[in-house]
Design a protein around this motif. Structure first.
Motif, short mmCIF file in Angstrom:
data_model
loop_
_atom_site.label_atom_id
_atom_site.label_comp_id
_atom_site.label_asym_id
_atom_site.label_seq_id
_atom_site.Cartn_x
_atom_site.Cartn_y
_atom_site.Cartn_z
N GLN A 104 42.23 -16.76 8.89
CA GLN A 104 41.53 -15.50 9.13
C GLN A 104 40.19 -15.57 8.45
O GLN A 104 40.05 -15.31 7.27
CB GLN A 104 42.35 -14.33 8.59
CG GLN A 104 41.69 -12.98 8.78
CD GLN A 104 41.70 -12.52 10.24
OE1 GLN A 104 42.76 -12.30 10.82
NE2 GLN A 104 40.54 -12.37 10.83
N ARG A 105 39.18 -16.00 9.23
CA ARG A 105 37.82 -16.09 8.70
C ARG A 105 36.91 -15.26 9.58
O ARG A 105 37.16 -14.08 9.80
CB ARG A 105 37.40 -17.56 8.61
CG ARG A 105 38.21 -18.36 7.57
CD ARG A 105 38.00 -19.84 7.66
NE ARG A 105 36.63 -20.22 7.40
CZ ARG A 105 36.12 -21.40 7.74
NH1 ARG A 105 36.86 -22.29 8.38
NH2 ARG A 105 34.86 -21.68 7.46
N GLU A 106 35.83 -15.84 10.10
CA GLU A 106 35.02 -15.09 11.05
C GLU A 106 35.86 -14.69 12.26
O GLU A 106 35.77 -13.58 12.76
CB GLU A 106 33.82 -15.93 11.51
CG GLU A 106 32.66 -15.96 10.53
CD GLU A 106 32.05 -14.60 10.34
OE1 GLU A 106 31.23 -14.17 11.16
OE2 GLU A 106 32.41 -13.92 9.35
N ASN A 107 36.66 -15.62 12.72
CA ASN A 107 37.59 -15.36 13.80
C ASN A 107 39.02 -15.50 13.27
O ASN A 107 39.25 -16.15 12.25
CB ASN A 107 37.38 -16.37 14.95
CG ASN A 107 35.96 -16.39 15.44
OD1 ASN A 107 35.33 -15.35 15.62
ND2 ASN A 107 35.41 -17.59 15.65
N ALA A 108 39.95 -14.90 13.97
CA ALA A 108 41.36 -15.11 13.65
C ALA A 108 41.84 -16.28 14.50
O ALA A 108 41.73 -16.24 15.72
CB ALA A 108 42.17 -13.86 13.95
N VAL A 109 42.33 -17.31 13.84
CA VAL A 109 42.81 -18.51 14.55
C VAL A 109 44.32 -18.57 14.43
O VAL A 109 44.87 -18.59 13.31
CB VAL A 109 42.17 -19.78 13.97
CG1 VAL A 109 42.68 -21.01 14.72
CG2 VAL A 109 40.65 -19.71 14.04
N TRP A 110 44.98 -18.60 15.58
CA TRP A 110 46.44 -18.66 15.64
C TRP A 110 46.85 -20.02 16.18
O TRP A 110 46.25 -20.53 17.12
CB TRP A 110 46.97 -17.56 16.54
CG TRP A 110 46.71 -16.17 16.00
CD1 TRP A 110 45.50 -15.54 15.94
CD2 TRP A 110 47.66 -15.27 15.44
NE1 TRP A 110 45.64 -14.29 15.37
CE2 TRP A 110 46.96 -14.10 15.06
CE3 TRP A 110 49.03 -15.34 15.22
CZ2 TRP A 110 47.58 -13.01 14.48
CZ3 TRP A 110 49.68 -14.24 14.65
CH2 TRP A 110 48.96 -13.10 14.28
N LYS A 111 47.87 -20.60 15.58
CA LYS A 111 48.37 -21.90 16.02
C LYS A 111 49.50 -21.68 17.02
O LYS A 111 50.51 -21.04 16.70
CB LYS A 111 48.86 -22.72 14.84
CG LYS A 111 49.27 -24.15 15.19
CD LYS A 111 49.61 -24.94 13.94
CE LYS A 111 49.91 -26.39 14.26
NZ LYS A 111 50.20 -27.18 13.03
N ALA A 112 49.31 -22.22 18.22
CA ALA A 112 50.30 -22.08 19.29
C ALA A 112 51.00 -23.41 19.49
O ALA A 112 50.37 -24.40 19.90
CB ALA A 112 49.62 -21.62 20.58
#
Length: 311
Positions: A24-32
């Motif tokens: 959770q930085r500039e964008n939220a990155v989710w691992k799929a």
């Protein structure tokens, strides 16, 4: 946020139960996770990038991947779109790169051969610049401009750094004087500088390492800019390292496959890079850790600004 993820999952035929928050930085990155490998589902910060800018970023990354560079590859949705809007949030999907982040806050975590790492990173940035120069961007391509106006103009790309509320009046006045002096110095040489597409954020958190292999992630701030700015972004985080001179020489040696770098020009860009962060943090001061990040940014920028004014 999870509701957006669940809706986005259907657009890429992902299983929501196998998607977890990774960063959770500039964008939220989710691992799929899928049976065919892992992917990065990015939920972009609202209002930070336009739809055209996001599509342009992905077109650029796709070209770099085709050229043999280790970068995430964009994956089109079931609608054949690279970017989807879900409840007002721009979402895209990228391939997941192997390895780990090199470090955080400039630390080269677990890197035994620090100069060797810098040489490889210099070569990677040279590869990015070379591939980008050989590419003809498609119609409508648009990305931020890290040009003179974007760095030291009246309205810099990352905000008026001299207005950071943690500055004293004297410090704010110093940064204004330095902005004007740097603007004049850059204006005198900018026509001779290498300008083109740059990553613009090759900090340790955005460099992945897998064995001896390096790769770049997070092209969110990539755009048109001076190539020295990419090198300065790496070096600014190493300024307090005892082996800074060795790391700097190694980075430039790795980059030398592309061109020779002027040491004085590079020093100017290290200053310019440092000045961006006190502006960047202003709208984020209210976020967790924002005040401390601002203090760190000023602790780097102010000594550089003082030395530049006296030079």
């Amino acid at each position: 946020m999870k509701a957006v993820v669940d809706q986005a999952a259907a657009l890429w035929r992902l299983d929501p139960a196998r998607i977890t928050l990774a960063a959770q930085r500039e964008n939220a990155v989710w691992k799929a996770a899928t049976d065919h490998g892992d992917f990065a589902l990015r939920l972009h910060r609202i209002g930070y990038r336009s739809q055209d800018e996001l599509v342009s970023e992905l077109d650029w990354m796709a070209m770099l991947a085709r050229g043999g560079m280790a970068v995430p590859r964009p994956v089109a949705s079931v609608n054949a779109r690279l970017v989807e809007k879900v409840d007002g949030v721009a979402v895209d999907l990228l391939t997941w790169l192997p390895g780990r982040m090199v470090g955080s806050h400039g630390a080269l975590n677990g890197i035994a051969d620090r100069p060797g790492h810098m040489r490889r990173l210099g070569a990677l940035l040279a590869q990015l610049h070379t591939l980008s120069d050989a590419w003809a961007p498609p119609a409508g391509f648009t990305r931020p401009r890290w040009d003179r106006a974007g760095l030291v103009g009246a309205a810099p790309l990352w905000g008026p750094f001299w207005n950071n509320p943690q500055l004293t009046p004297d410090q704010a006045a110093l940064l204004l004087r330095v902005r004007d002096k740097a603007n004049a110095r850059l204006a005198a040489i900018e026509q001779q500088l290498d300008f083109g597409l740059i990553h613009a954020d090759a900090i340790t958190e955005n460099v992945m390492i897998d064995g001896a292999d390096l790769s770049l992630i997070d092209f969110d701030d990539g755009g048109w800019g001076f190539r020295d700015f990419d090198l300065a972004t790496v070096l600014m985080r190493q300024l307090t390292s005892p082996d800074y001179a060795e790391l700097r020489a190694a980075l430039l040696a790795g980059y030398a496959a592309r061109r020779k770098v002027d040491a004085q020009v590079l020093d100017l860009f290290v200053l310019l890079r440092a000045l961006t962060y006190p502006g960047w943090i202003i709208p984020r001061l209210h976020e967790p850790g924002g005040a401390e990040r601002s203090r760190r940014a000023l602790a780097t920028a102010l000594p550089l600004a003082d030395a530049f004014e006296r030079s």
